[in-house]
Scaffold this active site. Structure first.
Site, PDB file in Angstrom:
ATOM      1  CD  GLU A 171      11.551 -10.915   8.422  1.00  0.00           C
ATOM      2  OE1 GLU A 171      10.651 -11.677   8.291  1.00  0.00           O
ATOM      3  OE2 GLU A 171      12.588 -11.124   7.815  1.00  0.00           O
ATOM      4  CD  GLU A 375      16.187 -12.631   9.913  1.00  0.00           C
ATOM      5  OE1 GLU A 375      15.757 -13.270   8.884  1.00  0.00           O
ATOM      6  OE2 GLU A 375      15.835 -12.413  10.844  1.00  0.00           O
TER       7      GLU A 375
END
Ligand code: FCB
Length: 472
Positions: A171, A375
């Site tokens: 991320e 995720e």
């Protein structure tokens, strides 16, 4: 997708089921065996930045409870485990001297996984930059990209024969915009131009790291990056321009250089008042554009935006609006609209349709690039009951909905190879501390005792069947 009489969707035969964690969130042992501080140690130890003054000093004490946690993974029956390597544990101070004791820990982890038939999936950077590299300028500084590539190459040399799936960054949106834009993440800087320079050096560092890894790892190994792509919707058809703006900053700022070899023109134009992007040197976009074997997708909820009318108070309900500064650099005329519930403990709305749509968009835009959900999960206020059980039906429901959404995307043609629940266990949820619990395994903060939640039992059955139950 085949459906049997007893089950819901059945997943493809080689579908990889896993769980995920990250070094600073679970390891603890912050000052043990030669590890030096990262920007998250500094952040957590700065009064007022983390709820309740929580730190990752002990976290889940995973460093000292490795065997127990490996056994939990084996019991779950997962085929893979996604963890991250703490850069400052293996290269203290962000230097070039390998710390053998740090390497030994990850060796034990990797070997322990393999001995149990579980594939290690290693993330090189899950936000814990060695503090010294931040002191030297951090991600807004070009040298950090080069240092990251060196670190990647070193890890490839040490683990390349045993780790066959690698993720460079986790991320980078958060690293750049929350770390240097809104300052709600480490290193807590609120400098819009620096945030965009960080975007670039993360992209560059990723590309350089892919090449460094490829030079040292098994040729059959897969290299990937994990992005928290935002599924952006407009409130009405008139909000297309707002959608474009947010999509550029959130998604195409990374997809562009990494997968297309260029920054989108509209992103450069939109942010012209903040920076001239002169930190992008000739050849950088080509360097960021390194062929990937997989794209890692993290998904929690969609985003809803509208054009601001310029009069009413501007709403910034984007799920990360807890800082005074905005992570949306250069955007002053877009509103984030509060979406209908239900909500998780984070206040994030539950809407799995965004996941199907996002996966189908990626499949359309990047056909031939397999994807993995690296995720997905939800925080809820779980209670350890007197009978020793943790009943978390809302998490089961969340996981069921999102896995159904993945199955629908696969049906629609998306090449999704695996799914990792965030998270294996309750852990240090960054600026929220330990109060926000995402685990399928409960961790008692006093005793560190691990207790399977109902969702862990449910997930074990799903993994074993390679299929969802028919009903939630
Ligand atoms: C993601 C992070 C992960 C965890 C979840 C809830 O943004 O990658 O570490 O905090 O959110």
């Amino acid at each position: 997708m085949p459906v049997s009489a007893l089950s819901g969707p059945v997943f493809p035969g080689n579908f990889l089921w896993g769980t995920a964690t990250a070094s600073y969130q679970v390891e603890g042992a912050a000052a043990v065996d030669g590890r030096t501080p990262s920007i998250w140690d500094t952040f957590a130890h700065t009064p007022g930045l983390v709820t309740n003054g929580d730190t990752g000093d002990v976290a889940c004490d995973h460093y000292h409870r490795l065997e127990e946690d490996l056994d939990i993974l084996a019991e779950l029956g997962v085929g893979a485990y996604r963890f991250s390597i703490s850069w400052s544990r293996v290269l203290p101070g962000g230097g070039s001297q390998l710390n053998q004791r740090g390497v030994d820990f990850y060796s034990a982890l990797v070997d322990g996984l393999r001995a149990r038939g579980i594939a290690p999936v290693a993330t090189l950077y899950h936000w814990d930059l060695p503090q010294e590299l931040e002191d030297a300028g951090g991600w807004p500084h070009r040298d950090t990209a080069e240092r990251f590539a060196e670190y990647a190459g070193r890890m490839g040399e040490v683990f390349g024969d045993r780790v066959h799936t690698w993720i460079t960054l986790n991320e980078p949106w958060c690293s750049a915009y929350l770390g240097y834009g809104s300052g709600v993440h480490a290193p807590a800087r609120t400098e819009p131009a620096a945030a965009l320079a960080a975007v670039h050096h993360l992209n560059l560092g990723h590309g350089l790291a892919v090449r460094a890894l490829r030079a040292s790892i098994d040729p059959a190994a897969r290299v990937s990056v994990t992005l928290n792509l935002h599924h952006v919707r407009g409130e009405s058809p008139g909000d297309a321009e707002a959608v474009r703006r947010i999509d550029a900053l959130a998604n195409r700022a990374f997809l562009g250089p990494m997968l297309d070899g260029a920054y989108p023109r509209d992103l450069i134009d939109d942010t012209a008042a903040v920076t001239d992007w002169s930190f992008v040197r000739d050849g950088d976009e080509a360097a960021a554009h390194a062929p990937l074997d997989l794209l890692g997708v993290n998904y929690y909820n969609p985003v809803l935006v509208r054009q601001w009318d310029g009069v009413s108070p501007r709403s910034t309900a984007d799920g990360h609006a807890d800082g005074a500064a905005s992570p949306w650099i250069g955007v002053t005329d877009v509103e984030f609209v509060t979406q209908p519930g239900p909500y998780t403990q984070m206040g994030w709305n539950i809407d799995e349709t965004g996941l199907t749509e996002l996966l189908l968009r990626l499949h359309r835009d990047y056909p031939g690039l397999p994807m993995m959900i690296t995720e997905n999960g939800a925080a809820f206020d779980d209670v350890l009951d007197d009978d020793g059980r943790v009943r978390d039906p809302r998490r089961v429901d969340y996981l069921h909905r999102h896995l159904t959404a993945v199955a629908e995307a696969i049906d629609g043609g998306a090449d999704v190879r695996g799914y990792f629940v965030w998270s294996l266990m309750d852990n240090f949820e960054w600026a929220h501390g330990y109060g926000k619990t995402f685990g399928i395994v409960h961790v008692d903060r006093q005793t560190m005792r691990r207790t399977w939640k109902e969702s862990a039992h449910w997930y074990r059955r799903v993994v074993a069947a390679n299929a969802l139950p028919a009903a939630r």
